[in-house]
Write an enzyme that holds these catalytic residues in place. Structure first.
Site, PDB file in Angstrom:
ATOM      1  NE  ARG A 226      -6.675  75.271   4.057  1.00 42.50           N
ATOM      2  CZ  ARG A 226      -5.893  74.193   4.188  1.00 42.50           C
ATOM      3  NH1 ARG A 226      -4.912  74.186   5.055  1.00 42.50           N
ATOM      4  NH2 ARG A 226      -6.094  73.126   3.421  1.00 42.50           N
ATOM      5  CG  HIS A 274       0.507  75.896   4.309  1.00 39.74           C
ATOM      6  ND1 HIS A 274      -0.678  76.428   3.836  1.00 39.74           N
ATOM      7  CD2 HIS A 274       0.196  74.636   4.730  1.00 39.74           C
ATOM      8  CE1 HIS A 274      -1.644  75.529   3.960  1.00 39.74           C
ATOM      9  NE2 HIS A 274      -1.135  74.426   4.497  1.00 39.74           N
TER      10      HIS A 274
HETATM   11  P1  NAP Z   1     -11.109  66.627  10.507  1.00 38.62           P
HETATM   12  O1  NAP Z   1     -10.674  65.243  10.854  1.00 38.62           O
HETATM   13  O2  NAP Z   1     -12.245  66.815   9.571  1.00 38.62           O
HETATM   14  O3  NAP Z   1     -11.453  67.349  11.895  1.00 38.62           O
HETATM   15  C1  NAP Z   1     -12.115  68.578  11.966  1.00 38.62           C
HETATM   16  C2  NAP Z   1     -12.464  68.870  13.419  1.00 38.62           C
HETATM   17  O4  NAP Z   1     -12.995  70.207  13.492  1.00 38.62           O
HETATM   18  C3  NAP Z   1     -13.556  67.919  13.967  1.00 38.62           C
HETATM   19  O5  NAP Z   1     -13.294  67.629  15.314  1.00 38.62           O
HETATM   20  C4  NAP Z   1     -14.820  68.784  13.858  1.00 38.62           C
HETATM   21  O6  NAP Z   1     -15.833  68.485  14.802  1.00 38.62           O
HETATM   22  C5  NAP Z   1     -14.245  70.157  14.173  1.00 38.62           C
HETATM   23  N1  NAP Z   1     -15.136  71.210  13.659  1.00 38.62           N
HETATM   24  C6  NAP Z   1     -15.543  71.441  12.390  1.00 38.62           C
HETATM   25  N2  NAP Z   1     -16.385  72.495  12.345  1.00 38.62           N
HETATM   26  C7  NAP Z   1     -16.522  72.919  13.621  1.00 38.62           C
HETATM   27  C8  NAP Z   1     -17.284  73.953  14.227  1.00 38.62           C
HETATM   28  N3  NAP Z   1     -18.064  74.766  13.514  1.00 38.62           N
HETATM   29  N4  NAP Z   1     -17.197  74.094  15.564  1.00 38.62           N
HETATM   30  C9  NAP Z   1     -16.420  73.266  16.306  1.00 38.62           C
HETATM   31  N5  NAP Z   1     -15.673  72.268  15.797  1.00 38.62           N
HETATM   32  C10 NAP Z   1     -15.726  72.105  14.459  1.00 38.62           C
HETATM   33  O7  NAP Z   1      -9.900  67.494   9.913  1.00 38.62           O
HETATM   34  P2  NAP Z   1      -8.319  67.257  10.110  1.00 38.62           P
HETATM   35  O8  NAP Z   1      -7.815  66.196   9.209  1.00 38.62           O
HETATM   36  O9  NAP Z   1      -8.051  67.129  11.566  1.00 38.62           O
HETATM   37  O10 NAP Z   1      -7.753  68.647   9.544  1.00 38.62           O
HETATM   38  C11 NAP Z   1      -8.133  69.881  10.117  1.00 38.62           C
HETATM   39  C12 NAP Z   1      -7.648  71.031   9.246  1.00 38.62           C
HETATM   40  O11 NAP Z   1      -6.232  71.181   9.356  1.00 38.62           O
HETATM   41  C13 NAP Z   1      -7.868  70.861   7.742  1.00 38.62           C
HETATM   42  O12 NAP Z   1      -9.191  71.206   7.371  1.00 38.62           O
HETATM   43  C14 NAP Z   1      -6.847  71.810   7.149  1.00 38.62           C
HETATM   44  O13 NAP Z   1      -7.409  73.080   6.923  1.00 38.62           O
HETATM   45  C15 NAP Z   1      -5.779  71.934   8.247  1.00 38.62           C
HETATM   46  N6  NAP Z   1      -4.478  71.373   7.805  1.00 38.62           N
HETATM   47  C16 NAP Z   1      -3.389  72.181   7.806  1.00 38.62           C
HETATM   48  C17 NAP Z   1      -2.164  71.664   7.431  1.00 38.62           C
HETATM   49  C18 NAP Z   1      -0.929  72.516   7.448  1.00 38.62           C
HETATM   50  O14 NAP Z   1       0.110  72.091   6.942  1.00 38.62           O
HETATM   51  N7  NAP Z   1      -0.958  73.682   8.030  1.00 38.62           N
HETATM   52  C19 NAP Z   1      -2.055  70.312   7.058  1.00 38.62           C
HETATM   53  C20 NAP Z   1      -3.183  69.518   7.072  1.00 38.62           C
HETATM   54  C21 NAP Z   1      -4.395  70.057   7.448  1.00 38.62           C
HETATM   55  P3  NAP Z   1     -16.514  67.027  14.825  1.00 38.62           P
HETATM   56  O15 NAP Z   1     -15.473  66.138  15.455  1.00 38.62           O
HETATM   57  O16 NAP Z   1     -17.707  67.201  15.677  1.00 38.62           O
HETATM   58  O17 NAP Z   1     -16.815  66.685  13.388  1.00 38.62           O
HETATM   59  C1  GLV Z   2      -2.695  71.236   4.024  1.00 39.05           C
HETATM   60  O1  GLV Z   2      -2.822  72.360   4.391  1.00 39.05           O
HETATM   61  C2  GLV Z   2      -3.768  70.292   3.958  1.00 39.05           C
HETATM   62  O2  GLV Z   2      -4.932  70.699   4.012  1.00 39.05           O
HETATM   63  O3  GLV Z   2      -3.476  69.077   3.824  1.00 39.05           O
END
Ligand code: NAP
Ligand code: GLV
Length: 311
Positions: A226, A274
């Site tokens: 983000r 994005h």
């Molecule tokens: P997820 O499965 O919830 O994974 C989040 C990871 O971040 C987990 O490993 C978590 O730790 C870690 N985390 C959270 N807070 C933390 C902190 N304070 N310190 C250290 N580590 C922390 O999420 P995801 O599905 O992988 O997605 C991640 C993010 O990608 C989304 O929230 C979104 O903003 C972004 N995204 C972007 C796009 C794009 O097109 N650019 C698309 C999809 C998603 P734990 O393992 O210990 O819980």
């Molecule tokens: C895209 O940014 C998502 O959060 O899926």
């Protein structure tokens, strides 16, 4: 069963068609103000008015709101009663896209393909000295659904891969770190930094001057999480003073990125709109339908957001 659809920036019709085919007994409608309260909602950036109307009655029936993305930072800005489950997307075709995007950005930088392209454009047959892979440790912030897939994909190219998460995680071939206690150790050992954290009060502005200055000399930043994670001016200062070699950025504080933002024209910063991991309609709806059916059977589902953690 009644399902309401409230996704800004997308045409409702094809989504409704797929939902109606998958759940033939349900009433499935695009939300308009004054619509009856539903049992489930499929949403992206709904207005507060939507939540207020759907949850106003004391015994309202809204059980869950399904976000059509992985990140729920925008949704958590709304006032949502605690008896409504918030459910985020779990992969649904995004992790492979994210792995492609990040590996492409790392390899493009590591192999200096931009430099070759510029030389070729001038008709120059040039060689650059091969770089040592061992000198290119890639640190992945966030080892969840997307970060763990990205970290695993990077190991296939033999980069040293490090990962940092809130709680300890183990991934084959990845040196993992966790929590505030190991944050500095993770940073100083990384040259390329990939951000795949959720945006929460703990992670906002985490890509700031003090933290990015700890990366190895000639560091490189890839932000695909983000825009709120990155302090834009701090990145530019560190690229301009030579500590960082550049950055690839897919997400921004204001989207679309304003036309006068310096990222657009910075020669060492690559910008994409994005698009690193897009929501895929079929995969997304198959997952949401599966979860609605599981909830109706009284089963637990994955991806329920913990309001206190912020993700
Ligand atoms: P997820 O499965 O919830 O994974 C989040 C990871 O971040 C987990 O490993 C978590 O730790 C870690 N985390 C959270 N807070 C933390 C902190 N304070 N310190 C250290 N580590 C922390 O999420 P995801 O599905 O992988 O997605 C991640 C993010 O990608 C989304 O929230 C979104 O903003 C972004 N995204 C972007 C796009 C794009 O097109 N650019 C698309 C999809 C998603 P734990 O393992 O210990 O819980
Ligand atoms: C895209 O940014 C998502 O959060 O899926």
């Amino acid at each position: 069963m009644r399902i309401t659809f409230c996704c800004t920036h997308t045409k409702a019709a094809p989504w409704l068609e797929i939902l109606r085919a998958a759940l033939p007994g349900a009433v499935i409608e695009d939300w308009v103000s004054g619509a009856p309260v539903a049992d489930y909602a499929v949403v992206w950036s709904p207005p507060q008015q939507f939540v207020d109307e759907q949850t106003a009655a004391p015994g309202h029936s809204l059980k869950a709101m399904f976000n059509t993305g992985a990140g729920v930072d925008a949704l958590l800005q709304l006032r949502i009663p605690s008896n409504v489950k918030l459910v985020r997307l779990n992969d649904a075709g995004m992790s492979v896209q994210m792995a492609e995007y990040v590996c492409h950005a790392v390899i493009r930088h590591f192999r200096e393909f931009d430099g070759y392209q510029a030389d070729v454009a001038q008709g120059k047959w040039s060689y650059r000295k091969p770089r040592g892979r061992a000198d290119f440790p890639v640190g992945v912030m966030g080892l969840g659904v997307l970060g763990s897939r990205v970290a695993r994909a990077l190991t296939h190219f033999d980069f040293p891969v490090l990962g940092w998460s809130r709680t300890p995680r183990q991934i084959d071939g990845v040196k993992t770190f966790s929590g505030a206690a190991q944050w500095d150790d993770f940073l100083v050992a990384s040259k390329v930094l990939v951000c795949l954290l959720p945006l929460t009060p703990d992670t906002r502005n985490i890509l700031n001057f003090a933290n990015l200055a700890k990366l190895k000399e000639d560091g490189y930043v890839i932000n695909v999480a983000r825009g709120g994670h990155l302090v834009d001016d701090d990145l530019i200062a560190l690229v301009n003073n030579g500590h960082l070699a550049g950055a690839t950025l897919d997400v921004f504080r204001t989207e679309p990125l304003p036309g006068d933002h310096p990222f657009w024209r910075h020669p060492k910063i690559t910008v994409t709109p994005h698009t690193s991991a897009r929501t895929l309609r079929d995969e997304t709806l198959a997952q949401i339908v599966g979860k609605i059916q599981a909830l109706e059977r009284g089963e637990a589902i994955e991806g329920v957001v913990d309001h206190a953690r912020g993700y």
